[in-house]
Design a protein around this motif. Sequence first.
Motif, mmCIF file in Angstrom:
data_model
loop_
_atom_site.group_PDB
_atom_site.id
_atom_site.type_symbol
_atom_site.label_atom_id
_atom_site.label_comp_id
_atom_site.label_asym_id
_atom_site.label_seq_id
_atom_site.Cartn_x
_atom_site.Cartn_y
_atom_site.Cartn_z
ATOM 1 N N UNK A 1 -1.209 -49.913 -19.422
ATOM 2 C CA UNK A 1 -2.464 -49.557 -18.762
ATOM 3 C C UNK A 1 -3.612 -50.391 -19.328
ATOM 4 N N UNK A 2 -3.624 -50.542 -20.658
ATOM 5 C CA UNK A 2 -4.695 -51.313 -21.303
ATOM 6 C C UNK A 2 -4.680 -52.758 -20.810
ATOM 7 N N UNK B 1 0.581 -46.488 -22.038
ATOM 8 C CA UNK B 1 -0.824 -46.717 -22.369
ATOM 9 C C UNK B 1 -1.091 -48.194 -22.660
ATOM 10 N N UNK B 2 -0.145 -48.838 -23.320
ATOM 11 C CA UNK B 2 -0.328 -50.274 -23.599
ATOM 12 C C UNK B 2 -0.333 -51.074 -22.299
ATOM 13 N N UNK C 1 4.906 -42.518 -23.302
ATOM 14 C CA UNK C 1 3.478 -42.529 -22.987
ATOM 15 C C UNK C 1 2.773 -43.683 -23.702
ATOM 16 N N UNK C 2 3.155 -43.915 -24.951
ATOM 17 C CA UNK C 2 2.501 -45.000 -25.686
ATOM 18 C C UNK C 2 2.776 -46.352 -25.020
#
Lengths: 190, 220
Positions: free
Chosen positions: A185-186, A182-183, A178-179
């Motif tokens: 996605x950012x 998320x990166x 997930x992390x």
Amino acid sequence: MAIESTDNPASLERAALSRALVGVARQDRAALQEVYRRTSRKLFGICLRIFGERADAEDAMQDVYITIWNRAGSFDPARGNPITWLATLTRNRAIDILRASGRRPTAPIELAAEVADERPDAEAQLLEQGEDARINHCIEGLAKSDAQMIRTAFFEGSTYADLAARISLPLGTVKSRIRRALLKLRECLS
Amino acid sequence: MNDDDDLLAAELALGLIEDPAAASRRAQDADFAARVAWWEAHFAGLAAPVGLEPSAQLWPRIDARLPQNDNTPGNVLWWKLTSGALAAVAAISLFMLAQRPQIELPPQPGAPAVASLAGETGSAMAISYDSATRRMAIAPIALDPGKGDAELWVIPVGAEKAVSLGVFDARKPSSHQLNPAQARLVAAGATFAVSLEQRGGSPTGQHVGPIVASGKLVET
């Protein structure tokens, strides 16, 4: 945030909603009715997605609008997008209610195959303007299973630990996947 | 902001972690708070309309839960609540008198202490407490626990934490015998609060659901 042109219907809608929220902060019930008229469809969509059932979603909606009534004073029209503020409040309140009722979802999740062979996501077809489109576009760019985990966290209030249990993967694996997502996605959102 | 901090902001926004330290950092660190808000704003976009509308009865139900304009002095609802609460207290007092066993001498302090509880959402309730007999009468006036239970809390004078007195029937008046430990907490000046909890009450020892009404216990 992008500069908004005043004749854009979305920004007119935002301005009207901001004004209504300022009225709600002064405890004006007609203003809350105006907020309700403009937002109940969208906020109901969030509650329905979280509770999966109309009666529970409507109970939560009552709570949500009472919370809006009590907290409208903390919305800053100069800094925030009212739709975002309302959607975040609704999602967080609905998840709180879900957790308090002891019905945190525990059903096992089968992660989607990595290959994008399904029909286009229904959500992506129902897009509204602006930021909504960006996140939905960017999340489509993730591996399907990663997008699924992020959506589950958002709509079901699942923590890392919940997800790990539901997917039957080690906590560390779920966290690092997930992390990483998320990166990614950012990068797409920025 | 480094990646770890920004990921923490994303995790908090998404609810992936339940970390009080991260939550309090949000309250204290403006840069971090801005990053949480940035992520929240984007995640909020995941919530697309589903093309269904809530039923037409929903707005009237919300409207009914709003307080009357409480900036207006002497507004109607306040008077209704107050007179309703006083009537309820009077009724409870009579009820308590009637309940006393005939043989026993009446306890010395005559008048019970009373509390009138009200909240922003229009909930209202009256409590009458007789310290001599440790009997407490509860009269809900406007209280809707939905599918859960209403739980009564007391915050003793000078204390900060609320202590649960248990769940009670939100639909009709009831009478309760406090045990000596509970009775030590309930004295004039103590604050009562009602929260709406899951069936059976809060599992945590502190309220989880919203506080819908509160009021101080006063001597009559």
